[in-house]
Scaffold this active site. Structure first.
Site: not given
Ligand SMILES: *Cc1c(COP(=O)(O)O)cnc(C)c1O
Length: 364
Positions: A137, A182, A214, A245
């Protein structure tokens, strides 16, 4: 058309025109939300296959009520965490999050973006190496850049390349090595080979930060994430999850040993120099965590929906994940986010629409 008056105006207008010509100009589209539906301008009701509200908690009555109750006390936290921005509810939430992750401590950040940028940039510096999956990300990429460490970007899920880079970093005399990945990748829908990465991190004396944005709430026996599902959570140094999320709210957290969390509390600039999240958000997150720990039913619905949707797409001849080197880098893709809020009939309608589009496109 506006009259361009300064060099700045010319620069901004050119940049926008360039994006527009490439079909890449982005604009904000206001819409109303209703469960897994959105109402767009002009009153069109559209099925939402784009949100990250995996368990539907953003409109869960328990979570919404908790947010409303907390909001009645005070609208804002009034200061940063280290000044007067940490009340008892914050501390209690962090304790619960640590318990959830099976770690000694946890620290809440303003968002996942802030957590990645702050944690990575204070853990490594110019004398160090950071090893990052090529599909990580943007917040991880920015954290790596801000750290000024040597960045080793390995091809997506490529363990051989990761190992070669660990060796290279060692030969170059890197003081510390940090691997960041991730677990469930948002843009490819696949997962990191985490057990193997853990092995490599131990062999080369590196630390490991996993971003479970996720996977939090979705995988693991109680929704703790993918590392817990694989049984390697104890070998992970820092677990990062977001509340934007599956938690259906906003904010993020990092969990780990007290030593690591104490360090972040002192050194992560995106933690130190920003206002604490408002009570309503903490109230929502606290309630969402309770729901998540007990959400086997929602998780089962979500995974069933996803499996069914995926197999029906495959039956239509849509391969859901085509990645380099099979296709060139920077290839566009269609992404569907299925949630526990979707009913079978909703998804069937979407699949019919997709099928019709394929048939019409083929006929053209
Ligand atoms: C959405 C996301 C983020 C950022 O998180 P927010 O709380 O929306 O700032 C960080 N890392 C990954 C892998 C994401 O999908």
């Amino acid at each position: 058309m506006r009259v361009v008056t300064t060099a700045w105006d010319a620069f901004l207008a050119d940049e926008l025109a360039r994006r527009d010509d490439a079909g890449l100009l982005r604009t904000l589209r206001p819409l109303e939300r209703d469960g897994c539906w959105v109402v767009a301008e002009g009153g069109r009701r559209l099925l939402d296959l784009s949100s990250n509200d995996y368990l539907g908690l953003s409109c869960h009555p328990t979570v919404v009520d908790a947010a409303a109750r907390a909001a009645r006390r005070r609208s804002g936290a009034t200061a940063s965490r280290l000044i007067v921005g940490t009340d008892g509810r914050y501390a209690a939430l962090e304790e619960k999050l640590a318990d959830f992750q099976g770690t000694e401590a946890a620290l809440v950040f303003g968002s996942g973006y802030l957590a990645n940028v702050g944690a990575i940039s204070c853990l490594v510096g110019p004398e160090d190496a950071v090893l990052s999956d090529s599909l990580n990300h943007a917040s991880i990429i920015d954290g790596c850049r801000l750290s000024r460490a040597a960045i080793h970007r390995y091809e997506h899920r490529d363990l051989d390349q990761l190992e070669a880079m660990l060796r290279r970093a060692e030969q170059a005399g890197a003081r510390r090595k940090l691997i960041v990945t991730e677990t469930v990748f948002s843009m490819s829908g696949d997962v990191a080979p985490l057990a193997e990465i853990v092995e490599l991190k131990e062999r080369y004396g590196a630390a490991l930060l996993v971003d479970e944005a996720h996977a939090d709430g979705v995988f693991g026996p109680r929704g703790e994430g993918y590392a817990h599902k694989l049984g390697v959570a104890e070998q992970v140094d820092l677990h990062l999850g977001t509340f934007g999320k599956a938690f259906g709210a906003y904010g993020a957290y990092v969990a780990g040993s007290s030593l690591w969390i104490d360090y972040l509390t002192n050194a992560a600039r995106s933690f130190v120099f920003t206002t604490s999240l408002p009570p309503a958000v903490i109230g929502a997150v606290d309630a969402a965590l309770e729901v998540i720990r007990d959400a086997d039913g929602l998780r089962a619905t979500l995974l069933e929906n996803a499996a069914r949707f995926r197999s029906r797409l495959q039956a239509l001849g849509l391969v859901t994940c085509i990645r380099p080197p099979t296709v060139p880098r920077r290839t566009a893709r269609l992404r569907f986010s299925v949630t526990a809020l979707h009913g079978r009939a909703d998804l069937d309608r979407a699949l019919e629409a997709i099928e019709l589009t394929i048939v019409n496109t083929a006929a053209r």
